[in-house]
Design a protein around this motif. Sequence first.
Motif, mmCIF file in Angstrom:
data_model
loop_
_atom_site.group_PDB
_atom_site.id
_atom_site.type_symbol
_atom_site.label_atom_id
_atom_site.label_comp_id
_atom_site.label_asym_id
_atom_site.label_seq_id
_atom_site.Cartn_x
_atom_site.Cartn_y
_atom_site.Cartn_z
ATOM 1 N N ALA A 201 12.695 -27.937 -9.261
ATOM 2 C CA ALA A 201 12.754 -28.681 -10.514
ATOM 3 C C ALA A 201 13.303 -27.818 -11.634
ATOM 4 N N ARG A 202 12.903 -26.555 -11.672
ATOM 5 C CA ARG A 202 13.441 -25.635 -12.677
ATOM 6 C C ARG A 202 14.930 -25.390 -12.448
ATOM 7 N N VAL A 203 15.344 -25.223 -11.200
ATOM 8 C CA VAL A 203 16.763 -25.027 -10.897
ATOM 9 C C VAL A 203 17.564 -26.250 -11.334
ATOM 10 N N TYR A 204 17.075 -27.449 -11.020
ATOM 11 C CA TYR A 204 17.747 -28.677 -11.448
ATOM 12 C C TYR A 204 17.846 -28.714 -12.976
ATOM 13 N N LEU A 208 21.235 -28.912 -15.273
ATOM 14 C CA LEU A 208 21.491 -30.043 -16.159
ATOM 15 C C LEU A 208 21.618 -29.635 -17.615
ATOM 16 N N THR A 209 20.974 -28.551 -17.998
ATOM 17 C CA THR A 209 21.044 -28.096 -19.385
ATOM 18 C C THR A 209 22.127 -27.047 -19.592
ATOM 19 N N GLY A 210 22.924 -26.791 -18.548
ATOM 20 C CA GLY A 210 24.048 -25.866 -18.678
ATOM 21 C C GLY A 210 23.651 -24.427 -18.878
ATOM 22 N N LYS A 211 22.534 -24.019 -18.272
ATOM 23 C CA LYS A 211 22.073 -22.644 -18.421
ATOM 24 C C LYS A 211 23.075 -21.686 -17.794
ATOM 25 N N ASP A 212 23.316 -20.585 -18.458
ATOM 26 C CA ASP A 212 24.287 -19.585 -18.008
ATOM 27 C C ASP A 212 23.940 -19.118 -16.599
ATOM 28 N N ASP A 213 24.937 -19.079 -15.699
ATOM 29 C CA ASP A 213 24.663 -18.641 -14.334
ATOM 30 C C ASP A 213 25.140 -17.218 -14.069
ATOM 31 N N ASN A 214 25.278 -16.417 -15.132
ATOM 32 C CA ASN A 214 25.546 -14.996 -14.928
ATOM 33 C C ASN A 214 24.382 -14.378 -14.160
ATOM 34 N N GLY A 215 24.701 -13.442 -13.284
ATOM 35 C CA GLY A 215 23.658 -12.813 -12.490
ATOM 36 C C GLY A 215 23.281 -13.601 -11.253
ATOM 37 N N THR A 216 24.059 -14.646 -10.935
ATOM 38 C CA THR A 216 23.824 -15.424 -9.720
ATOM 39 C C THR A 216 25.068 -15.336 -8.831
ATOM 40 N N ILE A 217 24.990 -15.917 -7.658
ATOM 41 C CA ILE A 217 26.147 -15.892 -6.760
ATOM 42 C C ILE A 217 27.263 -16.783 -7.284
ATOM 43 N N TRP A 236 25.125 -32.835 -7.158
ATOM 44 C CA TRP A 236 23.977 -33.560 -6.619
ATOM 45 C C TRP A 236 22.936 -33.874 -7.687
ATOM 46 N N VAL A 237 22.644 -32.907 -8.560
ATOM 47 C CA VAL A 237 21.554 -33.084 -9.531
ATOM 48 C C VAL A 237 21.832 -34.228 -10.506
ATOM 49 N N ARG A 238 23.068 -34.676 -10.603
ATOM 50 C CA ARG A 238 23.423 -35.743 -11.537
ATOM 51 C C ARG A 238 23.451 -37.121 -10.887
ATOM 52 N N LEU A 239 23.172 -37.187 -9.588
ATOM 53 C CA LEU A 239 23.230 -38.469 -8.887
ATOM 54 C C LEU A 239 21.920 -39.243 -9.046
ATOM 55 N N PRO A 240 21.991 -40.584 -9.069
ATOM 56 C CA PRO A 240 20.764 -41.404 -9.076
ATOM 57 C C PRO A 240 20.241 -41.587 -7.652
ATOM 58 N N PHE A 241 19.008 -42.061 -7.532
ATOM 59 C CA PHE A 241 18.397 -42.437 -6.247
ATOM 60 C C PHE A 241 18.427 -41.299 -5.223
ATOM 61 N N LYS A 242 18.172 -40.077 -5.673
ATOM 62 C CA LYS A 242 18.291 -38.915 -4.775
ATOM 63 C C LYS A 242 17.331 -38.946 -3.585
ATOM 64 N N PRO A 243 16.074 -39.406 -3.707
ATOM 65 C CA PRO A 243 15.224 -39.446 -2.508
ATOM 66 C C PRO A 243 15.821 -40.299 -1.391
ATOM 67 N N LYS A 280 8.866 -33.850 -11.032
ATOM 68 C CA LYS A 280 8.598 -32.599 -11.742
ATOM 69 C C LYS A 280 9.723 -32.282 -12.728
ATOM 70 N N LEU A 281 10.943 -32.656 -12.376
ATOM 71 C CA LEU A 281 12.038 -32.528 -13.323
ATOM 72 C C LEU A 281 11.786 -33.419 -14.538
ATOM 73 N N TYR A 282 11.299 -34.628 -14.309
ATOM 74 C CA TYR A 282 10.940 -35.525 -15.418
ATOM 75 C C TYR A 282 9.882 -34.874 -16.306
ATOM 76 N N GLU A 283 8.895 -34.253 -15.666
ATOM 77 C CA GLU A 283 7.851 -33.561 -16.420
ATOM 78 C C GLU A 283 8.447 -32.446 -17.278
ATOM 79 N N LEU A 284 9.356 -31.681 -16.704
ATOM 80 C CA LEU A 284 10.018 -30.612 -17.460
ATOM 81 C C LEU A 284 10.757 -31.166 -18.673
ATOM 82 N N ARG A 285 11.481 -32.262 -18.474
ATOM 83 C CA ARG A 285 12.294 -32.807 -19.562
ATOM 84 C C ARG A 285 11.423 -33.452 -20.637
#
Length: 313
Positions: A201-204, A208-217, A236-243, A280-285
């Motif tokens: 959920a944190r990764v998603y 979605l919030t455009g967090k800088d991906d420096n320091g990642t692969i 993927w994270v932007r698609l509806p009906f993911k389950p 959990k992503l909903y909870e975060l937002r």
Amino acid sequence: MSSKIPVSVLIPAKNEQANLPACLTSVQRADEVFVVDSQSSDKSVEIAQSYGANVVQFHFNGRWPKKKNWSLENLPFSNEWVLIVDCDERIPDELWDEIAQAIENSEFNGYYLNRRVYFLGTWIRHGGKYPDWNLRLFKHKSGRYENLNTEDIPNTGDNEVHEHVILDGKVGYLKHDMIHEDFRDLFHWIERHNRYSNWEARVYHNLLTGKDDNGTIGASLFGDAVQRKRFLKKLWVRLPFKPLLRFVLFYIIQRGFLDGRAGYIYGRLLSQYEYQIGVKLYELRQHNGRLNTSSQPTAQPPSLSKEIGQTVI
């Protein structure tokens, strides 16, 4: 002349008495083995010591680095090469033979290993679970796990979840598979993925919030297998009906149905896992990027307050 292969094995562990015997048996050809434990309450430490492993305790402070990166920074490895093996993984003899040759090749600083995942006794060969490349064998001074900025999320554990190794140097691929098979029951699978969904959920949220991906692969459609997977995840994270999509993708499009009843159950559990990530992503937002957030508790009802305040004789 020693028959041991000059590789240091790193095994992160916590309450893994069911899996450790098979795992440790499979790495006996390594020159040395470190089991990095997190204050296990079962017999993990005793089992590791009985196999001659070096047991080191890791105390997580709630911040970066987590267990694997801390180990890469602090353990006194005797060898240039390190092999990272989870407790529910095994290294077959044919893979050890290949590793022994691979580390002699000066062209590469690391190698991807392919995992063969077993679930309910069945090899999950379809549904996108195979091949499953992981950078696990590398020169320990040249590689570190990426930081995806998830350590502030509670109940994710002290070990890297699905972070990948960033390696300085050329990477190769080994032909023989490592085996992934958890000897614990489905209760533990569901419990583990409940924790993983906090992390996902944190990764998603970061994507979605455009967090800088420096320091990642990084994510690249034209990169290696892992970078392509990361690129697709951004879509993927932007698609509806993911389950629902997760089940259809796994079971129908990627032919998970070919793995029989185990494939069907695995697909249903993945769909449930995707739903957990979504809520959990909903909870975060809803709570400004925080999980497990609730309003302040109200005062106790008078009757309950009175009972709590009574002295029991």
